[in-house]
Design a protein around this motif. Structure first.
Motif, PDB file in Angstrom:
ATOM      1  N   PRO A 160       0.754  -1.150   0.118  1.00  0.00           N
ATOM      2  CA  PRO A 160      -0.140  -0.028   0.103  1.00  0.00           C
ATOM      3  C   PRO A 160       1.018   1.366  -0.027  1.00  0.00           C
ATOM      4  O   PRO A 160       1.980   1.274   0.710  1.00  0.00           O
ATOM      5  CB  PRO A 160      -0.787  -0.130   1.433  1.00  0.00           C
ATOM      6  CG  PRO A 160       0.077  -1.170   2.406  1.00  0.00           C
ATOM      7  CD  PRO A 160       0.715  -1.965   1.418  1.00  0.00           C
ATOM      8  N   LEU A 161       0.284   2.313  -0.692  1.00  0.00           N
ATOM      9  CA  LEU A 161       0.972   3.554  -0.805  1.00  0.00           C
ATOM     10  C   LEU A 161      -0.051   4.739  -0.785  1.00  0.00           C
ATOM     11  O   LEU A 161      -1.062   4.664  -1.466  1.00  0.00           O
ATOM     12  CB  LEU A 161       1.802   3.742  -2.399  1.00  0.00           C
ATOM     13  CG  LEU A 161       2.880   2.834  -2.374  1.00  0.00           C
ATOM     14  CD1 LEU A 161       3.343   2.940  -4.090  1.00  0.00           C
ATOM     15  CD2 LEU A 161       4.156   3.376  -1.634  1.00  0.00           C
ATOM     16  N   THR A 162       0.165   5.779   0.008  1.00  0.00           N
ATOM     17  CA  THR A 162      -0.745   6.954   0.251  1.00  0.00           C
ATOM     18  C   THR A 162       0.282   8.110  -0.216  1.00  0.00           C
ATOM     19  O   THR A 162       1.176   8.470   0.521  1.00  0.00           O
ATOM     20  CB  THR A 162      -1.318   6.949   1.353  1.00  0.00           C
ATOM     21  OG1 THR A 162      -2.176   6.116   1.881  1.00  0.00           O
ATOM     22  CG2 THR A 162      -2.011   8.336   1.626  1.00  0.00           C
ATOM     23  N   VAL A 220       3.263  15.374 -10.261  1.00  0.00           N
ATOM     24  CA  VAL A 220       4.374  14.718  -9.162  1.00  0.00           C
ATOM     25  C   VAL A 220       3.706  14.324  -7.957  1.00  0.00           C
ATOM     26  O   VAL A 220       2.819  14.646  -7.460  1.00  0.00           O
ATOM     27  CB  VAL A 220       5.459  15.921  -8.783  1.00  0.00           C
ATOM     28  CG1 VAL A 220       6.365  15.297  -7.638  1.00  0.00           C
ATOM     29  CG2 VAL A 220       6.054  16.474  -9.865  1.00  0.00           C
ATOM     30  N   LEU A 221       4.150  12.967  -7.608  1.00  0.00           N
ATOM     31  CA  LEU A 221       3.683  12.143  -6.449  1.00  0.00           C
ATOM     32  C   LEU A 221       4.555  12.301  -5.461  1.00  0.00           C
ATOM     33  O   LEU A 221       5.931  11.871  -5.605  1.00  0.00           O
ATOM     34  CB  LEU A 221       3.191  10.942  -6.855  1.00  0.00           C
ATOM     35  CG  LEU A 221       2.030  10.658  -7.809  1.00  0.00           C
ATOM     36  CD1 LEU A 221       2.120   9.354  -8.684  1.00  0.00           C
ATOM     37  CD2 LEU A 221       0.642  10.758  -7.158  1.00  0.00           C
ATOM     38  N   THR A 222       4.256  12.558  -4.092  1.00  0.00           N
ATOM     39  CA  THR A 222       5.188  12.804  -2.890  1.00  0.00           C
ATOM     40  C   THR A 222       4.478  11.872  -1.705  1.00  0.00           C
ATOM     41  O   THR A 222       3.389  11.735  -1.817  1.00  0.00           O
ATOM     42  CB  THR A 222       5.642  14.086  -2.780  1.00  0.00           C
ATOM     43  OG1 THR A 222       4.507  14.869  -2.202  1.00  0.00           O
ATOM     44  CG2 THR A 222       6.250  14.769  -3.683  1.00  0.00           C
ATOM     45  N   ALA A 223       5.301  11.336  -0.757  1.00  0.00           N
ATOM     46  CA  ALA A 223       4.898  10.984   0.351  1.00  0.00           C
ATOM     47  C   ALA A 223       5.543  11.677   1.649  1.00  0.00           C
ATOM     48  O   ALA A 223       6.486  12.328   1.363  1.00  0.00           O
ATOM     49  CB  ALA A 223       5.332   9.367   0.375  1.00  0.00           C
ATOM     50  N   PRO A 283       5.764   5.225   5.825  1.00  0.00           N
ATOM     51  CA  PRO A 283       6.098   3.885   5.395  1.00  0.00           C
ATOM     52  C   PRO A 283       5.962   3.986   3.668  1.00  0.00           C
ATOM     53  O   PRO A 283       6.657   3.458   2.908  1.00  0.00           O
ATOM     54  CB  PRO A 283       4.500   3.113   5.838  1.00  0.00           C
ATOM     55  CG  PRO A 283       4.616   3.719   7.036  1.00  0.00           C
ATOM     56  CD  PRO A 283       4.967   5.093   6.990  1.00  0.00           C
ATOM     57  N   SER A 284       4.917   4.873   3.275  1.00  0.00           N
ATOM     58  CA  SER A 284       5.016   5.248   1.918  1.00  0.00           C
ATOM     59  C   SER A 284       6.109   5.551   1.315  1.00  0.00           C
ATOM     60  O   SER A 284       6.561   5.566   0.043  1.00  0.00           O
ATOM     61  CB  SER A 284       3.704   6.254   1.363  1.00  0.00           C
ATOM     62  OG  SER A 284       2.425   5.573   1.702  1.00  0.00           O
ATOM     63  N   ASP A 285       6.542   6.596   1.839  1.00  0.00           N
ATOM     64  CA  ASP A 285       8.023   7.220   1.275  1.00  0.00           C
ATOM     65  C   ASP A 285       9.308   6.141   1.516  1.00  0.00           C
ATOM     66  O   ASP A 285       9.978   5.886   0.288  1.00  0.00           O
ATOM     67  CB  ASP A 285       8.495   8.289   2.526  1.00  0.00           C
ATOM     68  CG  ASP A 285       9.846   8.998   2.101  1.00  0.00           C
ATOM     69  OD1 ASP A 285      10.050   9.483   0.966  1.00  0.00           O
ATOM     70  OD2 ASP A 285      10.703   9.075   2.813  1.00  0.00           O
ATOM     71  N   ARG A 324      11.038   4.592  -2.116  1.00  0.00           N
ATOM     72  CA  ARG A 324      12.607   4.514  -1.892  1.00  0.00           C
ATOM     73  C   ARG A 324      13.137   3.127  -2.356  1.00  0.00           C
ATOM     74  O   ARG A 324      13.994   2.785  -3.064  1.00  0.00           O
ATOM     75  CB  ARG A 324      13.238   5.102  -0.751  1.00  0.00           C
ATOM     76  CG  ARG A 324      12.953   6.377  -0.489  1.00  0.00           C
ATOM     77  CD  ARG A 324      13.600   7.022   0.778  1.00  0.00           C
ATOM     78  NE  ARG A 324      13.515   8.205   1.246  1.00  0.00           N
ATOM     79  CZ  ARG A 324      13.748   9.321   0.782  1.00  0.00           C
ATOM     80  NH1 ARG A 324      14.994   9.069  -0.003  1.00  0.00           N
ATOM     81  NH2 ARG A 324      13.763  10.439   0.984  1.00  0.00           N
ATOM     82  N   ILE A 325      12.369   2.211  -1.837  1.00  0.00           N
ATOM     83  CA  ILE A 325      12.809   0.827  -2.068  1.00  0.00           C
ATOM     84  C   ILE A 325      12.441   0.404  -3.564  1.00  0.00           C
ATOM     85  O   ILE A 325      13.154   0.030  -4.243  1.00  0.00           O
ATOM     86  CB  ILE A 325      12.039  -0.151  -1.271  1.00  0.00           C
ATOM     87  CG1 ILE A 325      12.422  -0.089   0.319  1.00  0.00           C
ATOM     88  CG2 ILE A 325      12.175  -1.724  -1.680  1.00  0.00           C
ATOM     89  CD1 ILE A 325      11.575  -0.732   1.365  1.00  0.00           C
ATOM     90  N   LEU A 326      11.250   0.908  -4.013  1.00  0.00           N
ATOM     91  CA  LEU A 326      10.815   0.599  -5.459  1.00  0.00           C
ATOM     92  C   LEU A 326      11.803   1.223  -6.438  1.00  0.00           C
ATOM     93  O   LEU A 326      11.989   0.525  -7.352  1.00  0.00           O
ATOM     94  CB  LEU A 326       9.288   1.322  -5.404  1.00  0.00           C
ATOM     95  CG  LEU A 326       8.680   0.884  -6.735  1.00  0.00           C
ATOM     96  CD1 LEU A 326       8.653  -0.631  -6.962  1.00  0.00           C
ATOM     97  CD2 LEU A 326       7.321   1.428  -6.701  1.00  0.00           C
ATOM     98  N   THR A 327      12.030   2.562  -6.258  1.00  0.00           N
ATOM     99  CA  THR A 327      13.020   3.033  -7.243  1.00  0.00           C
ATOM    100  C   THR A 327      14.514   2.821  -7.198  1.00  0.00           C
ATOM    101  O   THR A 327      15.256   2.820  -8.045  1.00  0.00           O
ATOM    102  CB  THR A 327      12.855   4.602  -7.174  1.00  0.00           C
ATOM    103  OG1 THR A 327      13.147   5.044  -5.816  1.00  0.00           O
ATOM    104  CG2 THR A 327      11.561   5.202  -7.462  1.00  0.00           C
ATOM    105  N   SER A 328      14.885   2.074  -5.963  1.00  0.00           N
ATOM    106  CA  SER A 328      16.211   1.600  -5.936  1.00  0.00           C
ATOM    107  C   SER A 328      16.391   0.360  -6.765  1.00  0.00           C
ATOM    108  O   SER A 328      17.609   0.080  -7.461  1.00  0.00           O
ATOM    109  CB  SER A 328      16.511   1.042  -4.569  1.00  0.00           C
ATOM    110  OG  SER A 328      15.820  -0.066  -4.164  1.00  0.00           O
TER     111      SER A 328
END
Length: 284
Positions: free
Chosen positions: A235-237, A255-258, A263-265, A269-273
């Motif tokens: 999940p991402l908010t 632009v989407l930010t957390a 946890p979403s931030d 970071r994990i996803l884009t790494s």
């Protein structure tokens, strides 16, 4: 008695009041302006005519030829509807429809996309086509580079892509907003063949789109909160903000930010790494 020349002058004044020198690449000497927007001399310079000549047109003391109207339309960045209205006020036949220029994303905007790092970002064009994106956007949504250019349309993907449908926690809300956004685009340019084609396609393929389209809902929202369920990070908010390009009102940066440390931030970071080094793309 109000004449069409008076209305023409009022329209020109209203339009130049909406613009600033910076929007049109003009230097601003910092001198306080009595009224907002462009001065008459700045409009005259952009339209390549004398200040006196432009002033007489704006004051209704001089008729405007087709050549002059076209120069003013370019100088004031009029869209098709505004351009037609200008000709109507001047008592001239409707102008021929201009061929739309190929959409280009400026290099500084591409650099900005890449420098946003783990924040997903897209550039949408006049038809909601996805013109450019960064690695984080590809990781969140899907790899747009794998799609043919004609299929890289955000609203089309919301309705047609199973991956996009599954990604959105509240798909109906996302799709309804997409239909409302498309309704706003067609209101601004009802004769655009690409928009008509997209509306016809979605009307034929989606009963939900037909229902929302017939309801004539519209949307101009520039910010909001998006909730996703990503198949990899869960999940991402995310906060979603949209900015209109100052030099091309048909282009919007999304632009989407957390919230930092949330946890979403961390998930972003994990996803884009995992996709680090993937450059942004430009499609048109």
């Amino acid at each position: 008695m109000v004449t069409t020349r008076t209305e023409l002058g009022a329209f020109l004044r209203a339009r130049r009041a909406e613009l600033t020198p910076g929007m049109l690449g003009l230097p601003d000497d910092g001198t306080p302006r009595r009224v907002p927007g462009l001065r008459r001399d700045e409009v005259a310079r952009l339209a390549t005519m004398s200040v006196d000549y432009y002033t007489r047109i704006e004051q209704g003391r001089l008729p405007a030829s087709v050549t002059v109207l076209e120069s003013l339309a370019r100088a004031l960045r009029l869209d098709e509807g505004q351009r037609s209205y200008l000709y109507e006020l001047a008592g001239k036949p409707p102008p021929p429809r201009r061929q739309q220029a190929q959409e280009r994303v400026r290099p500084p905007v591409r650099r900005l996309l890449d420098q946003l790092g783990h924040c997903p970002a897209l550039v949408l064009g006049r038809h909601n086509d996805i013109l450019a994106w960064n690695a984080a956007a590809a990781a969140l949504y899907l790899d747009f580079a794998e799609l043919p250019p004609q299929e890289r349309n955000y609203i089309r993907l919301v309705f047609h892509s199973p991956a996009m449908r599954d990604l959105h926690v509240d798909w109906e809300e996302a799709a309804r907003v997409g239909a409302a956004t498309l309704r706003m685009a067609t209101a601004g340019d009802p004769d655009d063949p690409r928009l008509r084609e997209l509306v016809d396609e979605l009307s034929a393929s989606s009963p939900e789109f037909r229902r929302w389209w017939s309801g004539r809902i519209v949307s101009t929202a520039s910010h909001g909160t998006k909730r996703y369920r990503h198949p990899v990070v869960g999940p991402l908010t995310l906060d979603c903000d949209t900015w209109t390009s100052p030099d091309d009102p048909d282009q919007r940066l999304v632009v989407l930010t957390a919230e930092p440390g949330s946890p979403s931030d961390e998930a972003l970071r994990i996803l884009t790494s995992w996709t680090a080094g993937t450059p942004s793309e430009v499609t048109r």
